[in-house]
Design a protein around this motif. Structure first.
Motif, short mmCIF file in Angstrom:
data_model
loop_
_atom_site.label_atom_id
_atom_site.label_comp_id
_atom_site.label_asym_id
_atom_site.label_seq_id
_atom_site.Cartn_x
_atom_site.Cartn_y
_atom_site.Cartn_z
N GLY A 189 1.06 9.45 2.62
CA GLY A 189 2.01 9.79 1.73
C GLY A 189 3.14 10.38 2.23
O GLY A 189 3.17 10.89 3.71
N GLN A 190 4.40 10.63 1.66
CA GLN A 190 5.43 11.04 2.22
C GLN A 190 5.68 12.70 1.93
O GLN A 190 6.42 12.94 2.67
CB GLN A 190 6.77 10.38 1.33
CG GLN A 190 7.10 11.06 0.03
CD GLN A 190 6.30 10.79 -1.05
OE1 GLN A 190 5.20 10.13 -0.91
NE2 GLN A 190 6.45 11.56 -1.94
N GLY A 191 4.84 13.14 1.32
CA GLY A 191 4.76 14.63 1.28
C GLY A 191 5.58 15.19 -0.04
O GLY A 191 6.45 14.57 -0.47
N VAL A 196 1.05 -1.07 0.16
CA VAL A 196 -0.15 -0.21 0.11
C VAL A 196 0.76 1.19 0.13
O VAL A 196 1.89 1.56 0.94
CB VAL A 196 -0.77 0.06 1.17
CG1 VAL A 196 -1.66 1.29 1.45
CG2 VAL A 196 -1.95 -1.34 1.23
N GLN A 197 0.76 2.25 -0.84
CA GLN A 197 1.41 3.36 -1.08
C GLN A 197 0.62 4.45 -1.56
O GLN A 197 -0.32 4.34 -2.46
CB GLN A 197 2.72 2.98 -2.04
CG GLN A 197 3.64 4.08 -1.87
CD GLN A 197 5.02 3.43 -2.58
OE1 GLN A 197 4.95 2.68 -3.49
NE2 GLN A 197 6.01 3.89 -2.44
N LEU A 198 0.89 5.55 -1.02
CA LEU A 198 0.30 6.90 -1.66
C LEU A 198 1.69 7.78 -1.87
O LEU A 198 2.52 8.02 -1.20
CB LEU A 198 -0.62 7.78 -0.56
CG LEU A 198 -1.89 7.22 -0.21
CD1 LEU A 198 -2.42 7.89 1.02
CD2 LEU A 198 -2.96 7.41 -1.53
N VAL A 199 1.47 8.42 -2.90
CA VAL A 199 2.81 9.12 -3.46
C VAL A 199 2.27 10.54 -4.08
O VAL A 199 1.58 10.38 -5.13
CB VAL A 199 3.56 8.35 -4.66
CG1 VAL A 199 4.87 9.41 -5.28
CG2 VAL A 199 3.99 7.11 -4.18
N GLU A 200 2.53 11.64 -3.47
CA GLU A 200 2.36 12.91 -3.90
C GLU A 200 3.41 13.31 -4.72
O GLU A 200 4.54 12.86 -4.95
CB GLU A 200 2.23 13.80 -2.62
CG GLU A 200 1.38 13.69 -1.58
CD GLU A 200 2.01 12.81 -0.43
OE1 GLU A 200 1.52 12.78 0.67
OE2 GLU A 200 3.24 12.06 -0.78
#
Length: 123
Positions: free
Chosen positions: A114-116, A2-6
């Motif tokens: 996410g990591q921002g 699972v990952q969110l990438v901005e």
């Protein structure tokens, strides 16, 4: 995984525009409320905007009329269009996903972050 990438952050002059993207992998965004948050140096994290699976939206008073949140479920991506940017919009912007019936969700309901991406508004 699972990952969110901005993506989409950068340097822009006051009055300018930027578009941020939040791409998900490992899960389907349309099952979640997706929120955008920001944190400036020395300040607490604040909620900026969120969008539900039925396209209900919420905006912080500080960004109403300037920011627009949208989602493209076919691309598993949520967007934040930021117009009329001000120096006080300078912050690291994060997206997060919550499986919630609330708009906006309670903070603890956000499961994935996410990591921002850095947004700097300066002349």
């Amino acid at each position: 995984q699972v990952q969110l990438v901005e993506s989409g952050g950068g340097l822009v002059q006051p009055g300018g525009s930027l578009g941020l993207s939040c791409a998900a992998s490992g899960f389907t965004l349309d099952d979640y409320v997706i929120g955008w948050f920001r944190q400036a140096p020395g300040k607490e994290r604040e909620g900026v905007s969120c969008i539900s699976s039925t396209d209900s939206t919420h905006y912080a008073d500080s960004v109403k009329g300037r920011f627009t949140i949208s989602r493209d479920n076919s691309k598993n991506t949520v967007y934040l269009q930021m117009n009329s940017l001000k120096p006080e919009d300078t912050a690291v912007y994060y997206c997060a996903a919550a499986k919630s019936n609330l708009v906006p969700p309670l903070l603890y309901e956000y499961d994935y972050w996410g990591q921002g991406t850095q947004v700097t508004v300066s002349s």
